[in-house]
Design a protein around this motif. Structure first.
Motif, mmCIF file in Angstrom:
data_model
loop_
_atom_site.group_PDB
_atom_site.id
_atom_site.type_symbol
_atom_site.label_atom_id
_atom_site.label_comp_id
_atom_site.label_asym_id
_atom_site.label_seq_id
_atom_site.Cartn_x
_atom_site.Cartn_y
_atom_site.Cartn_z
ATOM 1 N N LYS A 93 -18.451 -0.168 -4.211
ATOM 2 C CA LYS A 93 -18.351 -1.264 -5.101
ATOM 3 C C LYS A 93 -16.845 -1.889 -4.545
ATOM 4 C CE LYS A 93 -20.290 0.501 -9.163
ATOM 5 N NZ LYS A 93 -21.326 -0.492 -9.333
ATOM 6 N N GLU A 94 -16.462 -3.131 -5.144
ATOM 7 C CA GLU A 94 -15.462 -3.960 -4.536
ATOM 8 C C GLU A 94 -14.135 -2.822 -4.741
ATOM 9 O OE1 GLU A 94 -15.029 -6.957 -3.261
ATOM 10 O OE2 GLU A 94 -17.265 -6.852 -3.160
ATOM 11 N N PRO A 95 -13.320 -3.063 -3.498
ATOM 12 C CA PRO A 95 -12.090 -2.063 -3.359
ATOM 13 C C PRO A 95 -11.036 -2.221 -4.818
ATOM 14 C CG PRO A 95 -12.409 -3.068 -1.411
ATOM 15 C CD PRO A 95 -13.541 -3.932 -2.345
ATOM 16 N N ASP A 96 -11.036 -3.425 -5.262
ATOM 17 C CA ASP A 96 -10.150 -3.557 -6.422
ATOM 18 C C ASP A 96 -10.738 -3.592 -7.853
ATOM 19 O OD1 ASP A 96 -11.586 -5.776 -6.011
ATOM 20 O OD2 ASP A 96 -9.830 -7.109 -6.375
ATOM 21 N N SER A 97 -12.063 -2.818 -7.619
ATOM 22 C CA SER A 97 -12.720 -2.968 -9.041
ATOM 23 C C SER A 97 -12.161 -1.478 -9.854
ATOM 24 C CB SER A 97 -14.206 -2.585 -8.698
ATOM 25 O OG SER A 97 -14.513 -1.247 -8.186
ATOM 26 N N PRO A 98 -12.274 -1.546 -11.155
ATOM 27 C CA PRO A 98 -12.042 -0.732 -11.965
ATOM 28 C C PRO A 98 -12.691 0.620 -11.794
ATOM 29 C CG PRO A 98 -12.318 -2.643 -13.445
ATOM 30 C CD PRO A 98 -12.748 -2.898 -11.985
ATOM 31 N N GLU A 99 -14.046 0.597 -11.102
ATOM 32 C CA GLU A 99 -14.634 1.943 -10.845
ATOM 33 C C GLU A 99 -14.093 2.509 -9.902
ATOM 34 O OE1 GLU A 99 -17.634 -1.074 -12.931
ATOM 35 O OE2 GLU A 99 -16.029 -1.168 -11.220
ATOM 36 N N ILE A 100 -13.846 1.662 -8.431
ATOM 37 C CA ILE A 100 -13.156 2.537 -7.706
ATOM 38 C C ILE A 100 -11.845 3.107 -7.908
ATOM 39 C CG2 ILE A 100 -12.023 2.003 -5.401
ATOM 40 C CD1 ILE A 100 -14.993 2.186 -5.143
ATOM 41 N N ALA A 101 -11.070 2.285 -8.655
ATOM 42 C CA ALA A 101 -9.779 2.856 -9.049
ATOM 43 C C ALA A 101 -9.885 4.063 -10.024
ATOM 44 C CB ALA A 101 -8.928 1.700 -10.100
ATOM 45 N N ASP A 152 -0.717 5.612 -3.838
ATOM 46 C CA ASP A 152 -0.120 6.745 -3.153
ATOM 47 C C ASP A 152 -0.788 7.821 -3.146
ATOM 48 O OD1 ASP A 152 1.535 8.931 -2.329
ATOM 49 O OD2 ASP A 152 2.953 8.828 -3.911
ATOM 50 N N PHE A 153 -1.533 8.095 -1.822
ATOM 51 C CA PHE A 153 -2.418 8.993 -1.497
ATOM 52 C C PHE A 153 -1.972 10.516 -0.933
ATOM 53 C CE2 PHE A 153 -4.613 4.845 -0.868
ATOM 54 C CZ PHE A 153 -5.910 4.974 -1.530
ATOM 55 N N THR A 154 -0.466 10.674 -1.022
ATOM 56 C CA THR A 154 0.081 11.653 -0.624
ATOM 57 C C THR A 154 -0.831 13.228 -1.168
ATOM 58 O OG1 THR A 154 2.178 10.540 -0.470
ATOM 59 C CG2 THR A 154 2.133 12.961 -0.488
ATOM 60 N N GLN A 155 -1.048 13.184 -2.356
ATOM 61 C CA GLN A 155 -1.807 14.213 -2.943
ATOM 62 C C GLN A 155 -3.041 14.090 -3.319
ATOM 63 O OE1 GLN A 155 0.141 17.201 -3.432
ATOM 64 N NE2 GLN A 155 1.979 16.040 -2.666
ATOM 65 N N LEU A 210 -10.495 6.982 -7.213
ATOM 66 C CA LEU A 210 -9.518 7.125 -6.623
ATOM 67 C C LEU A 210 -8.615 8.126 -7.139
ATOM 68 C CD1 LEU A 210 -8.513 3.579 -4.785
ATOM 69 C CD2 LEU A 210 -9.897 5.822 -3.920
ATOM 70 N N GLU A 211 -8.198 7.752 -8.627
ATOM 71 C CA GLU A 211 -7.409 8.548 -9.456
ATOM 72 C C GLU A 211 -8.099 10.185 -9.515
ATOM 73 O OE1 GLU A 211 -6.862 6.478 -13.183
ATOM 74 O OE2 GLU A 211 -5.237 5.509 -12.311
ATOM 75 N N LYS A 212 -9.352 10.216 -9.821
ATOM 76 C CA LYS A 212 -10.003 11.756 -9.934
ATOM 77 C C LYS A 212 -9.897 12.346 -8.254
ATOM 78 C CE LYS A 212 -13.709 10.444 -13.088
ATOM 79 N NZ LYS A 212 -14.994 10.022 -13.247
ATOM 80 N N PHE A 213 -9.623 11.656 -7.410
ATOM 81 C CA PHE A 213 -9.555 12.078 -5.820
ATOM 82 C C PHE A 213 -8.140 12.620 -5.782
ATOM 83 C CE2 PHE A 213 -13.407 9.439 -4.337
ATOM 84 C CZ PHE A 213 -14.144 10.391 -5.012
ATOM 85 N N ARG A 272 0.404 2.991 -7.929
ATOM 86 C CA ARG A 272 2.123 2.717 -7.797
ATOM 87 C C ARG A 272 2.728 1.972 -8.698
ATOM 88 N NH1 ARG A 272 4.333 2.536 -1.775
ATOM 89 N NH2 ARG A 272 5.920 3.695 -2.725
ATOM 90 N N GLY A 273 1.990 0.755 -9.014
ATOM 91 C CA GLY A 273 2.656 -0.292 -9.824
ATOM 92 C C GLY A 273 3.756 -0.860 -9.018
ATOM 93 N N ASP A 274 4.735 -1.427 -9.515
ATOM 94 C CA ASP A 274 5.919 -2.258 -8.901
ATOM 95 C C ASP A 274 6.681 -1.251 -8.209
ATOM 96 O OD1 ASP A 274 7.776 -4.255 -8.087
ATOM 97 O OD2 ASP A 274 8.489 -4.650 -10.151
ATOM 98 N N ILE A 275 6.894 -1.185 -6.923
ATOM 99 C CA ILE A 275 7.720 -0.087 -6.209
ATOM 100 C C ILE A 275 9.101 -0.642 -5.909
ATOM 101 C CG2 ILE A 275 5.844 0.820 -5.287
ATOM 102 C CD1 ILE A 275 6.451 -0.598 -2.634
ATOM 103 N N GLY A 276 9.469 -1.993 -6.219
ATOM 104 C CA GLY A 276 10.648 -2.514 -5.919
ATOM 105 C C GLY A 276 10.923 -3.019 -4.630
ATOM 106 N N PHE A 277 11.790 -4.117 -4.460
ATOM 107 C CA PHE A 277 12.182 -4.537 -3.162
ATOM 108 C C PHE A 277 12.782 -3.519 -2.181
ATOM 109 C CE2 PHE A 277 14.998 -6.835 -0.274
ATOM 110 C CZ PHE A 277 14.275 -7.571 0.529
#
Length: 269
Positions: free
Chosen positions: A164-172, A209-212, A175-178, A183-188
């Motif tokens: 599905k589209e990379p920015d779709s709710p399903e993909i999001a 953030d895919f670190t974990q 990604l969280e399940k994986f 990240r949200g707003d990370i700041g300048f």
């Protein structure tokens, strides 16, 4: 008295010499029997287990793995080779002629920097990262195929979901399940430090953030199946790190060819 003692000592020396001669002869006989193969059956069992060939009784997974255990649907499953030496592959996976397209032989890797796994790498993954919860084995086929049988320890996430589209709710959600974190707003300043390499950002994108995040191994029906390659490209489009994605190209066709354990998912899976 002294004469009797001398006679006894002489007798003992005689017995000792005879015993020494008998021992030497016995050792010679043992060596002869060993080379003749007569003593081989009484050697330690470990030596027999190391033998792999037509005369071995057990067919192992690899030269150093007789079998492995994985957890599937909460139960431990023993994964091993079929022990019948006359076993022959039959059914769908025995077919050598399929229409192309769509069943065209696929490249060794579905995308740059994505590592391709063989069976040995699969066994190692199943015994380490999959067992420890740091990896996920994904059957990317459609549910109808999955229900016919799959690799123990796998979960069914159809390629249609992961493309599905990379920015779709399903993909999001996936990604969280994986294990990825939004990240949200990370700041300048944080963005600047990451850009300059002062802060480790190897597994960080602007949005995730895919670190974990878990290591994912995807498979489908085999080298002529395009379902898992499409799922992998869908994950890459969503910025999933390529070094955290593996491709088992052999899929069900090669898994079945080697006569390795499969499982039928429970009803409702």
């Amino acid at each position: 008295m002294l004469a009797a003692f001398s006679a006894s000592a002489g007798c003992l020396r005689g017995i000792e010499k005879r015993m020494e001669k008998t021992l030497k002869n016995g050792m010679k006989i043992c060596f002869l029997l060993l080379f003749a193969g007569i003593l081989l059956p009484v050697l330690p069992v470990a030596a027999e287990e190391l033998k792999v060939g037509l005369d071995s009784k057990f067919i192992p997974l690899t030269s150093n793995k007789p079998y492995i255990y994985v957890v599937h649907e909460g139960s431990s499953v023993k994964v091993q080779r079929v022990q019948d030496r006359n076993y022959e592959l039959s059914g769908h996976y025995a077919k050598t002629i399929q229409p192309c397209p769509p069943f065209c032989i696929k490249p060794m890797s579905p995308a740059p920097d994505v590592e391709t796994y063989g069976e040995v790498e699969m066994f190692d993954f199943m015994e380490t990262k999959l067992r420890d919860g740091k990896g996920l084995l994904i059957d990317a086929r459609t549910p109808s195929w999955f229900k016919k049988g799959t690799i123990p320890g796998s979960v069914n996430i159809p390629f249609t979901v992961l493309t599905k589209e990379p920015d779709s709710p399903e993909i999001a959600e996936w990604l969280e399940k994986f294990g990825a974190k939004e990240r949200g707003d990370i700041g300048f300043f944080t963005a600047l430090l990451e850009k300059w390499g002062i802060v480790d950002s190897k597994y960080k994108t602007e949005d995730w953030d895919f670190t974990q995040a878990k290591e994912l191994v995807l498979f489908c029906n085999g080298p002529d199946c395009g379902q898992s390659p499409r799922a992998i490209r869908g994950l890459l489009a969503a910025d999933y790190p390529s070094d955290k994605i593996k491709y088992y190209r052999g899929g069900m066709r090669l898994w079945e060819f080697w006569g390795i354990t499969t499982v039928i998912p429970s009803v409702g899976e």
